[in-house]
Design an enzyme around this catalytic site. Structure first.
Site, PDB file in Angstrom:
ATOM      1  CD  GLN A 176      94.510  36.911  -5.753  1.00 40.67           C
ATOM      2  OE1 GLN A 176      93.548  36.546  -5.095  1.00 40.67           O
ATOM      3  NE2 GLN A 176      94.636  36.625  -7.031  1.00 40.67           N
ATOM      4  CB  CYS A 221      82.934  28.906   6.311  1.00 38.52           C
ATOM      5  SG  CYS A 221      84.198  30.088   6.754  1.00 38.52           S
ATOM      6  CE1 TYR A 236      89.380  39.112 -18.976  1.00 38.39           C
ATOM      7  CE2 TYR A 236      90.989  37.523 -19.755  1.00 38.39           C
ATOM      8  CZ  TYR A 236      89.750  38.109 -19.858  1.00 38.39           C
ATOM      9  OH  TYR A 236      88.869  37.695 -20.829  1.00 38.39           O
ATOM     10  CB  CYS A 273      77.870  32.717   9.198  1.00 43.99           C
ATOM     11  SG  CYS A 273      78.886  33.802   8.204  1.00 43.99           S
ATOM     12  CB  CYS A 326      82.960  29.295  13.153  1.00 42.94           C
ATOM     13  SG  CYS A 326      81.965  30.788  13.023  1.00 42.94           S
ATOM     14  CB  CYS A 330      88.622  32.325  -9.393  1.00 48.21           C
ATOM     15  SG  CYS A 330      87.658  33.422 -10.444  1.00 48.21           S
ATOM     16  CD  GLU A 354      91.907  44.659 -15.179  1.00 45.11           C
ATOM     17  OE1 GLU A 354      90.686  44.879 -15.289  1.00 45.11           O
ATOM     18  OE2 GLU A 354      92.393  43.558 -14.880  1.00 45.11           O
ATOM     19  CG  ASP A 382      94.050  35.575 -12.473  1.00 44.35           C
ATOM     20  OD1 ASP A 382      93.005  34.910 -12.325  1.00 44.35           O
ATOM     21  OD2 ASP A 382      94.675  36.056 -11.509  1.00 44.35           O
TER      22      ASP A 382
END
Length: 460
Positions: free
Chosen positions: A290, A87, A319, A84, A78, A415, A340, A388
């Site tokens: 996602q 990433c 969730y 940036c 990149c 996550c 949820e 989740d």
């Protein structure tokens, strides 16, 4: 007792050998036992480093020159990688990225959860870890009287103007951002100026179905009435047949939040469609979906494997969002109950169940920790619970509600390895046993890692 001063001073130039790496991807080197964290340093490398911040027990440095390079160092493809910040790992081989993520999960399980000696499998990666994001939202600015688009520089609201493309997003998304900017510029639609709260065009968002290749463009504006907006829509739809939906989102607030409350369909369909495995999903401008469906499929297949369903089980999906995991589970379970807190997500979940002809999944709006004790009082005894949660992990009251229900198995999709480890400790103390852990790389080139855990009731 005399206090020991740190062995380095601010702005000092030193030579440093990196021994380790943090979960944020910074190299770690030590000067007389004093750790220095240096972005872009890799273990085994020797480098010239400028000390930029000195604290009592640790400091930060800037990499000036690599004197001895690791074999795992690669040239970031990149052109704006070091500006940036979207990433963090492009300077590292993909093999090393996957190993780093696995080690991160192992380390926090041991340090925070006091859980060791269980299999933490090798991270499931991508064959091609680029161009995977199906959604991009880019700020719009102006320079020398022309519209510009690009991500913000690290820790700033200054747009990187030499950003030609984003190589982790789908190519079509890049093309659509360019097209909207060029047409809007030609039509004289002004960029939003956040300092003066003036101008029109705030962000451009593009979503693409990875399997269907249907595209939605969301134009985020400060005001509802935008001169020349119809011409903009007309030109896009005549030129790009893959565009199936154009939506305007109005955000009149002085805020960093991208989307406003009001959304208006300008052209085409309210939804685009995509598919994960055999399940079809309708995606609106505000739907949570996602961003990497290829890896999501692998993640959900692993969750399904750990749930070990035979067709006779009752499952709770806490969730549940728009029902992505619920609908996967419903293919193998007797009955699935999804819960949820976001009402719009539950509307989407119900619509997605209908879209797929799935009748053994029911969805409820509310907090899982409040609904589950009520379900238990009604005589609902789940065989499996799937969770989740968001990055902050599970609410402690919810974890205890789950333990009270005594399901045979819990599948925890996470996550955030740190909150996962904390929550696993509570579940283990409540009579459960973590059997195995599978990291999945949902976001290559970044430090994020997704994890799925197989948890069983002891003595089951």
């Amino acid at each position: 007792m005399a206090k020991t001063a740190p062995p380095v001073k601010k702005n000092e130039m030193i030579e440093l050998t990196f021994e380790d790496i943090t979960h944020e991807g910074a190299g770690v080197g030590k000067v007389n036992g004093y750790p220095l964290f240096v972005p872009y340093g890799l273990p085994g490398e020797k480098a010239k480093v400028k000390v930029i911040n000195v604290k009592k027990n640790f400091g930060f440095g800037r990499l000036i020159e690599t004197l001895h390079e690791s074999e795992e160092r690669v040239d970031p493809p990149c052109n704006v990688y070091y500006k940036c910040g979207g990433c963090q790992l492009q300077h590292m081989s993909y093999k090393m990225q996957l190993e780093m993520k696995r080690n991160q999960v192992k380390n926090v399980l041991k340090k925070i959860g006091h859980i060791e000696g269980i299999p933490v499998h090798e991270t499931i990666g991508m064959e091609d870890p680029w161009r995977y994001r199906n959604k991009v939202q880019i700020p719009v600015g102006s320079r020398n009287g022309e519209l510009i688009t690009g991500f913000y520089r690290k820790r700033s609201h200054e747009i990187i103007e030499d950003m030609e493309r984003c190589i982790i997003t789908e190519e079509i998304n890049d093309r659509m951002i360019d097209a909207v900017r060029e047409i809007a510029d030609r039509l004289g639609i002004s960029a939003y100026d956040e300092n003066n709260h003036r101008g029109i065009l705030r962000h451009i968002m593009v979503r693409t179905g990875q399997i269907t290749q249907e595209t939605m463009i969301v134009i985020i504006t400060r005001k509802e009435k935008v001169p020349e907006l119809n011409k903009l829509v007309d030109e896009i739809t005549k030129t790009y047949p893959e565009v199936k939906s154009i939506v305007q989102n109005i955000n009149s607030e002085r805020t960093n939040v991208i989307l406003g409350k009001k959304t208006k369909l300008l052209w085409g369909n309210e939804y685009i469609y995509d598919q994960i495995g055999d399940i079809r999903f309708a995606i609106s401008a505000k739907s949570f979906y996602q961003v990497n469906p290829l890896q999501t499929k692998k993640l959900y297949e692993k969750a399904l494997e750990y749930a070990n369903l035979t067709g006779s089980e009752t499952v709770i999906d806490a969730y549940c969002g728009i029902g992505t995991i619920s609908l996967f589970l419903a293919q193998k379970a007797k009955k699935v109950y999804g819960v949820e807190v976001v009402p719009e997500a539950i509307s989407d979940a119900k619509a997605n169940a209908k879209l797929n002809g799935i009748e053994n999944a029911e969805f409820f709006v509310g907090q899982a920790e409040k609904i589950m004790p009520w379900w238990k009082a009604q005589g609902l005894n789940p065989d499996v619970i799937v969770v989740d949660p968001p990055r902050k992990g599970c609410d402690e009251i919810f974890l205890h509600a789950m333990i009270e229900m005594q399901p045979k198995r819990i599948v925890y999709v996470s996550c955030n390895p740190s909150t996962l480890a904390r929550d696993l400790r509570i579940l283990e103390d409540g009579g459960y046993e973590t059997k195995e852990v599978q990291p999945v790389d949902m976001f290559p080139q970044t430090t994020h890692v997704e994890t799925v855990c197989n948890i069983e009731l002891k003595g089951n």
